[in-house]
Motif scaffolding. Structure first.
Motif, PDB file in Angstrom:
ATOM      1  N   LYS A  34       0.829  -1.191   0.000  1.00  0.00           N
ATOM      2  CA  LYS A  34       0.000   0.000   0.000  1.00  0.00           C
ATOM      3  C   LYS A  34       0.870   1.249   0.000  1.00  0.00           C
ATOM      4  CE  LYS A  34      -4.115   1.846   2.142  1.00  0.00           C
ATOM      5  NZ  LYS A  34      -4.767   2.017   3.426  1.00  0.00           N
ATOM      6  N   GLU A  35       0.386   2.293  -0.642  1.00  0.00           N
ATOM      7  CA  GLU A  35       1.159   3.535  -0.703  1.00  0.00           C
ATOM      8  C   GLU A  35       1.387   4.090   0.697  1.00  0.00           C
ATOM      9  OE1 GLU A  35      -1.682   2.955  -2.378  1.00  0.00           O
ATOM     10  OE2 GLU A  35      -1.614   3.820  -4.385  1.00  0.00           O
ATOM     11  N   ILE A  36       2.648   4.316   1.043  1.00  0.00           N
ATOM     12  CA  ILE A  36       2.995   5.006   2.293  1.00  0.00           C
ATOM     13  C   ILE A  36       4.131   5.982   1.983  1.00  0.00           C
ATOM     14  CG2 ILE A  36       2.275   3.218   3.939  1.00  0.00           C
ATOM     15  CD1 ILE A  36       5.135   2.210   4.034  1.00  0.00           C
ATOM     16  N   PRO A  37       4.235   7.050   2.771  1.00  0.00           N
ATOM     17  CA  PRO A  37       5.314   8.015   2.505  1.00  0.00           C
ATOM     18  C   PRO A  37       6.647   7.474   2.996  1.00  0.00           C
ATOM     19  CG  PRO A  37       3.996   8.749   4.364  1.00  0.00           C
ATOM     20  CD  PRO A  37       3.373   7.477   3.869  1.00  0.00           C
ATOM     21  N   CYS A  38       7.344   6.752   2.178  1.00  0.00           N
ATOM     22  CA  CYS A  38       8.538   6.026   2.622  1.00  0.00           C
ATOM     23  C   CYS A  38       9.411   5.721   1.396  1.00  0.00           C
ATOM     24  CB  CYS A  38       8.083   4.730   3.290  1.00  0.00           C
ATOM     25  SG  CYS A  38       9.414   3.776   4.046  1.00  0.00           S
ATOM     26  N   ASN A  39      10.726   5.832   1.538  1.00  0.00           N
ATOM     27  CA  ASN A  39      11.574   5.524   0.382  1.00  0.00           C
ATOM     28  C   ASN A  39      12.987   4.988   0.634  1.00  0.00           C
ATOM     29  OD1 ASN A  39      13.052   7.746   1.111  1.00  0.00           O
ATOM     30  ND2 ASN A  39      12.681   8.921  -0.728  1.00  0.00           N
ATOM     31  N   PRO A  40      13.332   4.536   1.839  1.00  0.00           N
ATOM     32  CA  PRO A  40      14.704   4.050   2.031  1.00  0.00           C
ATOM     33  C   PRO A  40      15.108   2.899   1.107  1.00  0.00           C
ATOM     34  CG  PRO A  40      13.654   4.371   4.137  1.00  0.00           C
ATOM     35  CD  PRO A  40      12.586   4.542   3.101  1.00  0.00           C
ATOM     36  N   CYS A  41      14.170   2.081   0.654  1.00  0.00           N
ATOM     37  CA  CYS A  41      14.551   0.997  -0.262  1.00  0.00           C
ATOM     38  C   CYS A  41      15.146   1.601  -1.526  1.00  0.00           C
ATOM     39  CB  CYS A  41      13.337   0.115  -0.590  1.00  0.00           C
ATOM     40  SG  CYS A  41      11.888   1.018  -1.140  1.00  0.00           S
ATOM     41  N   HIS A  42      14.500   2.617  -2.027  1.00  0.00           N
ATOM     42  CA  HIS A  42      14.945   3.291  -3.252  1.00  0.00           C
ATOM     43  C   HIS A  42      16.295   3.977  -3.029  1.00  0.00           C
ATOM     44  CE1 HIS A  42      15.006   6.249  -6.486  1.00  0.00           C
ATOM     45  NE2 HIS A  42      14.850   7.218  -5.619  1.00  0.00           N
ATOM     46  N   ALA A  81       9.864  -5.353   4.859  1.00  0.00           N
ATOM     47  CA  ALA A  81       8.976  -5.824   3.801  1.00  0.00           C
ATOM     48  C   ALA A  81       9.750  -6.398   2.620  1.00  0.00           C
ATOM     49  CB  ALA A  81       8.093  -4.665   3.331  1.00  0.00           C
ATOM     50  N   ILE A  82      11.054  -6.566   2.776  1.00  0.00           N
ATOM     51  CA  ILE A  82      11.865  -7.070   1.662  1.00  0.00           C
ATOM     52  C   ILE A  82      12.668  -8.291   2.117  1.00  0.00           C
ATOM     53  CG2 ILE A  82      13.508  -6.433  -0.166  1.00  0.00           C
ATOM     54  CD1 ILE A  82      13.015  -3.522   0.435  1.00  0.00           C
ATOM     55  N   MET A  83      12.775  -9.280   1.247  1.00  0.00           N
ATOM     56  CA  MET A  83      13.690 -10.395   1.485  1.00  0.00           C
ATOM     57  C   MET A  83      14.398 -10.682   0.168  1.00  0.00           C
ATOM     58  SD  MET A  83      10.974 -13.505   1.635  1.00  0.00           S
ATOM     59  CE  MET A  83       9.698 -13.694   0.395  1.00  0.00           C
ATOM     60  N   VAL A  84      15.467 -11.456   0.241  1.00  0.00           N
ATOM     61  CA  VAL A  84      16.165 -11.863  -0.985  1.00  0.00           C
ATOM     62  C   VAL A  84      15.974 -13.363  -1.146  1.00  0.00           C
ATOM     63  CG1 VAL A  84      18.409 -12.136  -2.103  1.00  0.00           C
ATOM     64  CG2 VAL A  84      17.852  -9.997  -0.958  1.00  0.00           C
ATOM     65  N   THR A  85      15.562 -13.781  -2.332  1.00  0.00           N
ATOM     66  CA  THR A  85      15.284 -15.200  -2.563  1.00  0.00           C
ATOM     67  C   THR A  85      15.983 -15.684  -3.828  1.00  0.00           C
ATOM     68  OG1 THR A  85      13.150 -15.075  -1.478  1.00  0.00           O
ATOM     69  CG2 THR A  85      13.434 -16.867  -3.003  1.00  0.00           C
TER      70      THR A  85
ATOM     71  N   ILE B 186      -7.328  -2.051   9.126  1.00  0.00           N
ATOM     72  CA  ILE B 186      -6.138  -1.658   9.884  1.00  0.00           C
ATOM     73  C   ILE B 186      -5.834  -0.206   9.568  1.00  0.00           C
ATOM     74  CG2 ILE B 186      -3.641  -2.033  10.047  1.00  0.00           C
ATOM     75  CD1 ILE B 186      -4.325  -5.035   9.328  1.00  0.00           C
ATOM     76  N   SER B 187      -5.602   0.611  10.597  1.00  0.00           N
ATOM     77  CA  SER B 187      -5.442   2.031  10.291  1.00  0.00           C
ATOM     78  C   SER B 187      -3.980   2.425  10.073  1.00  0.00           C
ATOM     79  CB  SER B 187      -6.114   2.885  11.355  1.00  0.00           C
ATOM     80  OG  SER B 187      -5.325   2.939  12.510  1.00  0.00           O
ATOM     81  N   GLY B 188      -3.034   1.677  10.583  1.00  0.00           N
ATOM     82  CA  GLY B 188      -1.623   2.005  10.353  1.00  0.00           C
ATOM     83  C   GLY B 188      -1.133   1.424   9.032  1.00  0.00           C
ATOM     84  N   TYR B 189       0.171   1.451   8.840  1.00  0.00           N
ATOM     85  CA  TYR B 189       0.753   0.948   7.599  1.00  0.00           C
ATOM     86  C   TYR B 189       0.699  -0.577   7.569  1.00  0.00           C
ATOM     87  CZ  TYR B 189       2.779   5.637   7.194  1.00  0.00           C
ATOM     88  OH  TYR B 189       2.968   6.983   7.110  1.00  0.00           O
ATOM     89  N   LEU B 190       0.321  -1.118   6.417  1.00  0.00           N
ATOM     90  CA  LEU B 190       0.214  -2.578   6.308  1.00  0.00           C
ATOM     91  C   LEU B 190       1.553  -3.269   6.533  1.00  0.00           C
ATOM     92  CD1 LEU B 190      -2.315  -3.045   3.373  1.00  0.00           C
ATOM     93  CD2 LEU B 190      -2.727  -3.049   5.840  1.00  0.00           C
ATOM     94  N   VAL B 191       2.649  -2.632   6.163  1.00  0.00           N
ATOM     95  CA  VAL B 191       3.951  -3.290   6.393  1.00  0.00           C
ATOM     96  C   VAL B 191       4.180  -3.534   7.884  1.00  0.00           C
ATOM     97  CG1 VAL B 191       5.179  -2.615   4.289  1.00  0.00           C
ATOM     98  CG2 VAL B 191       5.137  -1.038   6.233  1.00  0.00           C
ATOM     99  N   HIS B 192       3.748  -2.587   8.713  1.00  0.00           N
ATOM    100  CA  HIS B 192       3.916  -2.775  10.158  1.00  0.00           C
ATOM    101  C   HIS B 192       2.971  -3.860  10.675  1.00  0.00           C
ATOM    102  CE1 HIS B 192       6.683   0.459  10.460  1.00  0.00           C
ATOM    103  NE2 HIS B 192       5.816   1.424  10.277  1.00  0.00           N
ATOM    104  N   ALA B 193       1.766  -3.937  10.094  1.00  0.00           N
ATOM    105  CA  ALA B 193       0.799  -4.958  10.508  1.00  0.00           C
ATOM    106  C   ALA B 193       1.304  -6.346  10.119  1.00  0.00           C
ATOM    107  CB  ALA B 193      -0.561  -4.679   9.872  1.00  0.00           C
ATOM    108  N   SER B 194       1.789  -6.467   8.887  1.00  0.00           N
ATOM    109  CA  SER B 194       2.276  -7.768   8.421  1.00  0.00           C
ATOM    110  C   SER B 194       3.462  -8.241   9.263  1.00  0.00           C
ATOM    111  CB  SER B 194       2.703  -7.685   6.954  1.00  0.00           C
ATOM    112  OG  SER B 194       1.595  -7.345   6.151  1.00  0.00           O
TER     113      SER B 194
END
Ligand SMILES: Cc1cc2nc3c(=O)[nH]c(=O)nc-3n(C[C@H](O)[C@H](O)[C@H](O)COP(=O)(O)OP(=O)(O)OC[C@H]3O[C@@H](n4cnc5c(N)ncnc54)[C@H](O)[C@@H]3O)c2cc1C
Ligand code: SF4
Ligand code: SF4
Lengths: 161, 359
Positions: A34-42, A81-85, B186-194
């Motif tokens: 889902k869109e979130i304001p975040c970019n350290p991966c990039h 949210a990232i893994m290497v496979t 879920i109201s927060g970020y899904l990455v944190h929920a997962s």
């Protein structure tokens, strides 16, 4: 539904994976649904394989041709949210981010869990990578059967004996 | 009475970010915080921050804080008053403070309120017995004092704070079997929920706590399902053993001081409650009194830093200082802030700011 449970569906997961042929080499798999304001991966990828435009809410997009599987984005992602496979000889070699102590040791057997937190298998730890620049997020490498490709997401270390 | 050119109330990311440009131009800055440590909420954030790299994303909150403090601590024109609580604020810019039972006043020329927010509570039967904590208190116990709040925690609220504190509890070896959310997503970020779901936390929507059970402290939580109007449904109750109930049900801006001074405030639900009416320079309805960070609307550390940076520059300009490249920096900062508020998670803020009439 991931919005209600935190668990991505199999279809969602599969969409983030490249063709199995591509996984002969290690590749980063990004599950940032889902869109979130975040970019350290990039910003952390030294090979410019992950792209997020000027609007940092846009979901990261990976170019598997450029990704070397180095794992740098894995420990820079605050969402873990990232893994290497990689697939080799009917087995998958995964590198996952891990932030619990004590860290497992090489050759230790650990549980492998799925996105719902259920134990699905066991695996041997093949490498434990932790350095100053990883900022307390270790990378744990495990090897397990290929059938768990779309299921395995993290490990659970056996406690006690 | 003590004199001060600029008084900044609150040394969280907003206040710290505001101090820097003011110190750079040579203004005399007095930075006041009621806690012993500078950094506000950042002092207990041991997790990696999301956000843009420009605001130090991917570093841990406590490390960001160290960088921000190092950036200002050596300025001779900075006075820091810790363990000092501001108890009164007046429209003529008099700030009254208490430190160690000692009461004193400061006459300021410019004031910036960066006091952040307080945690909301939740009404339910027995919510006053030991073992019912707010998420911030749990974080302070664990991450600042190294004390576990309990062994088995039920978390209430699926915003980022509830999700992140659940993760930190598990890192400290505490079990978190269950996280409840009254809404249907879920109201927060899904990455944190997962991240916590894969560690086995059962995340349940349309569910809340009916009452805490236990004589002298929490022994279990009785939970129930909610209908679409957030009313509990009789007959759906279940009892879950636990020794701690952790509430993470939102934050409310700490606008009491501003209200006391007579600044105009408005209730905007999307911003967390009563917030000061500010103009685009972050000035409130009172001349030379500014507000930024969570006190002006609940957001994030990344946005608190940017709004603090802007407010600091604006105050310097108003005080007649020349700020190098202000004409380049200000539009860039405003652009970064807009950028953070894009996307689905920024929608609440966008609506809130519109209601307040600042966007
Ligand atoms: C669990 C958790 C996780 C978070 N994770 C992230 C994240 O990953 N990324 C992100 O960008 N943001 C995150 N945030 C949000 C972020 O911490 C806040 O938005 C940010 O700290 C707000 O900054 P602030 O300076 O406005 O207020 P605060 O940090 O709240 O600072 C306010 C300061 O004012 C002081 N104060 C208040 N009243 C008085 C008074 N009367 N007298 C003296 N001093 C006073 C307080 O002691 C405090 O130090 C998180 C928050 C929490 C709780
Ligand atoms: S694994 Fe390395 S090359 Fe691949 S996307 Fe991540 S940082 Fe870039
Ligand atoms: S760093 Fe992680 S959480 Fe942030 S955008 Fe990239 S993948 Fe998503």
């Amino acid at each position: 539904m991931i919005e209600k449970t935190g668990i991505a569906s199999l279809e969602q997961v599969k969409q983030e994976f490249p063709d199995k042929v591509v996984l002969k080499k290690p590749k980063a798999i990004i599950e940032c649904y889902k869109e979130i304001p975040c970019n350290p991966c990039h910003t952390s990828c030294p090979f410019e394989a992950i792209y997020i435009p000027e609007d940092i809410n846009v979901r990261p997009k990976i170019d598997f041709d450029k990704c070397t599987g180095c794992g740098i984005c894995v420990y820079n992602c605050p969402g873990l949210a990232i893994m290497v496979t990689q697939i080799k000889d009917g087995k998958i070699a995964m590198r996952i981010p891990y932030e619990f102590t004590p860290l497992p040791e090489v050759n230790q057997t650990v549980y492998v869990v799925n996105r719902a937190g259920e134990r699905i298998s066991e695996a041997k730890v093949t490498r434990v990578q932790i350095s100053e620049k990883q900022n307390k997020t270790a990378l744990i490498a495990i090897e397990l059967d290929e059938q768990y490709l779309y299921e395995a997401i993290t490990i659970e270390v056996h406690h006690g004996s | 009475m003590r004199q001060a050119e600029v008084v900044i109330i609150g040394a969280g990311p907003a206040g710290l970010a505001a101090a820097k440009p003011l110190l750079d131009v040579g203004a005399e800055v007095t930075l006041i915080d009621r806690s012993a440590m500078l950094g506000g909420q950042l002092t207990k954030q041991t997790h990696m921050f999301f956000g843009s790299e420009k605001q130090h994303a991917s570093k841990r909150g406590i490390d960001i804080l160290k960088l921000m403090v190092e950036a200002i601590e050596t300025y001779p024109n900075l006075t820091v008053l810790t363990e000092t609580t501001v108890v009164g604020l007046y429209a003529d810019k008099v700030v009254s403070c208490v430190k160690d039972d000692h009461y004193f006043k400061i006459q300021a020329q410019y004031i910036l309120i960066a006091a952040g927010a307080s945690e909301k509570s939740l009404p339910f039967e027995n919510n006053d017995i030991p073992g019912v904590y707010a998420a911030g208190a749990v974080q302070t116990l664990m991450n600042v004092y190294g004390v576990k709040p309990g062994d088995r925690v039920i978390m209430v609220g699926s915003g980022n704070i509830g999700l992140i504190v659940s993760y930190q509890l598990m890192q400290a070896g505490v079990q978190v079997p269950l996280l409840l959310e009254a809404a249907d997503t879920i109201s927060g970020y899904l990455v944190h929920a997962s991240k916590i779901r894969r560690l086995g936390v059962d995340i349940r929507m349309n569910t809340s706590i009916k009452r805490a059970l236990g004589e002298t402290s929490v022994e279990a939580a009785e939970i129930w399902q909610l209908d679409e109007n957030w009313q509990g449904i009789e007959g759906t109750e279940t009892i879950i053993p636990c020794d701690t109930i952790c509430l993470s049900v939102g934050l409310a801006p700490l606008t009491e001081l501003l209200q006391q001074a007579g600044a105009e405030v408005k209730y905007v639900r999307e911003l967390g409650g009563h917030v000061p009416k500010i103009n685009q320079h972050y000035e409130t309805s009172l001349d030379a009194v500014y507000a930024c960070g969570d006190v002006a609307g609940i957001e994030e550390a990344s946005s608190a830093m940017i709004s603090g940076h802007i407010a600091g520059i604006e105050i310097a300009l108003k005080a007649g200082y020349t700020v190098a490249n202000a004409n380049d920096i200000l539009p860039r900062l405003r652009h970064d802030l807009r950028n953070l508020r894009e996307g689905p998670h920024g929608e609440k803020i966008r609506i809130g700011l519109k209601k307040l009439g600042v966007a």
